[in-house]
Write a protein that holds these residues in place. Structure first.
Motif, PDB file in Angstrom:
ATOM      1  N   LYS A  32       0.881  -1.701   0.145  1.00 42.39           N
ATOM      2  CA  LYS A  32       0.345  -0.327  -0.216  1.00 42.39           C
ATOM      3  C   LYS A  32       0.468   1.767  -0.439  1.00 42.39           C
ATOM      4  CE  LYS A  32      -3.794   2.067   2.671  1.00 42.39           C
ATOM      5  NZ  LYS A  32      -4.646   1.824   3.893  1.00 42.39           N
ATOM      6  N   ALA A  33       1.710   1.284   0.689  1.00 37.82           N
ATOM      7  CA  ALA A  33       2.869   2.308   0.768  1.00 37.82           C
ATOM      8  C   ALA A  33       2.702   2.329  -0.564  1.00 37.82           C
ATOM      9  CB  ALA A  33       3.552   2.068   1.926  1.00 37.82           C
ATOM     10  N   ARG A  52       2.490   1.985  -3.672  1.00 39.13           N
ATOM     11  CA  ARG A  52       0.986   2.533  -4.556  1.00 39.13           C
ATOM     12  C   ARG A  52       1.273   4.175  -4.227  1.00 39.13           C
ATOM     13  NH1 ARG A  52      -3.447  -2.716  -3.997  1.00 39.13           N
ATOM     14  NH2 ARG A  52      -2.157  -3.628  -5.008  1.00 39.13           N
ATOM     15  N   GLU A  53       0.463   4.188  -2.612  1.00 39.77           N
ATOM     16  CA  GLU A  53       0.592   5.520  -2.915  1.00 39.77           C
ATOM     17  C   GLU A  53       1.441   6.372  -3.335  1.00 39.77           C
ATOM     18  OE1 GLU A  53      -0.009   5.758   1.615  1.00 39.77           O
ATOM     19  OE2 GLU A  53      -2.004   5.123   1.314  1.00 39.77           O
ATOM     20  N   GLU A  54       3.282   5.835  -2.512  1.00 35.96           N
ATOM     21  CA  GLU A  54       4.248   6.573  -3.189  1.00 35.96           C
ATOM     22  C   GLU A  54       4.409   6.765  -4.863  1.00 35.96           C
ATOM     23  OE1 GLU A  54       8.173   8.617  -2.418  1.00 35.96           O
ATOM     24  OE2 GLU A  54       6.645   7.849  -0.956  1.00 35.96           O
ATOM     25  N   ALA A 104       1.562   7.398  -7.057  1.00 32.66           N
ATOM     26  CA  ALA A 104       0.865   8.075  -7.108  1.00 32.66           C
ATOM     27  C   ALA A 104       1.075   9.554  -7.206  1.00 32.66           C
ATOM     28  CB  ALA A 104      -0.312   7.628  -6.407  1.00 32.66           C
ATOM     29  N   LYS A 105       1.565   9.778  -6.204  1.00 31.05           N
ATOM     30  CA  LYS A 105       2.561  10.880  -5.649  1.00 31.05           C
ATOM     31  C   LYS A 105       3.285  11.530  -6.876  1.00 31.05           C
ATOM     32  CE  LYS A 105       1.487  11.123  -0.517  1.00 31.05           C
ATOM     33  NZ  LYS A 105       2.456  10.913   0.849  1.00 31.05           N
TER      34      LYS A 105
END
Length: 243
Positions: A209-210, A212-214, A216-217
């Motif tokens: 999950k981490a 994926r968020e990175e 996206a940013k």
């Protein structure tokens, strides 16, 4: 006195005082002065004098004549003159130096069947005779041993090998078969022929999950940078100062 009797008396007299290496020689073919010569060794001055005195006394007691004696003062070499016989009584070094045997010893006299032990011939006669080992008389007889007959083994022909014995047939009925192991029971909750999904762990889910968020940013920043208007930079040139 008979010469044989005289020589026997002299040898007996020398043996009484333990004279060593008594030797007697016939000198009739060498000189006419005397018929016999005797040579004997003594270990000391006292023994040589005692040997001379023993010869003198024994010959006189038997009725013989003693013409004279010389060398009694020193005792190293005493000579006893008996007319037909001369006796030389010497110590071992003096005897080895003068070697009278080489001068008068052509014909040694043997004292008959009863040989004296002190004479050289007597010592040789007393010693046991050696029998050669290669002669049949010198070999000891072996005790008889039983003879064991061995059966003759037939010779093998070249190139022919001995046949190996055949193995005995195996009785299949007598062989006990081991029972096979039973299969373990299958879990009925798991369907047969389908894949089974295994749930992910909490740490693996959090890290995914981490990530994926990175991502996206980073993608949003790149998109914003692409949509912004491009800035134009105008550089002002300074006029060169008039000359």
């Amino acid at each position: 006195m008979d010469i044989k009797k005289l020589q026997t008396l002299v040898v007996d007299a020398l043996e009484d005082v333990k004279g060593q290496e008594i030797a007697l020689f016939d000198t009739t073919h060498l000189t006419s002065l005397f018929d016999r010569i005797a040579i004997v060794s003594g270990t000391s001055n006292r023994q040589t004098k005692a040997l001379a005195a023993s010869v003198r006394d024994k010959v006189k007691a038997a009725g013989g004549d003693v013409i004279g004696m010389e060398g009694e003062d020193t005792g190293e070499w005493v000579l006893v003159d008996l007319g037909d016989m001369i006796v030389h009584i010497m110590q071992a070094p003096i005897r080895a130096y003068y070697r009278l045997e080489e001068i008068w010893g052509d014909k040694p006299v043997k004292l008959g069947a009863a040989k004296r032990k002190s004479t050289t011939e007597g010592a040789e006669a007393a010693a046991p005779k050696k029998v050669s080992g290669h002669l049949a008389a010198g070999k000891k007889e072996k005790a008889a041993e039983p003879v064991i007959e061995k059966k003759a083994v037939p010779a093998r022909k070249p190139g022919v090998t001995k046949a190996k014995p055949k193995a005995a047939p195996v009785d299949t009925d007598a062989v006990v078969k081991k029972p096979r192991k039973k299969a373990e029971p299958i879990d009925p909750s798991i369907p047969e022929g389908k894949k089974v999904k295994v749930g992910a762990t909490k740490s693996l889910t959090a890290s995914t999950k981490a990530n994926r968020e990175e991502k996206a940013k980073v993608a949003s920043k790149l998109k914003a940078a692409a949509e912004a208007p491009a800035k134009t930079v105008i550089k002002r040139l300074k006029k060169a100062a008039a000359e």
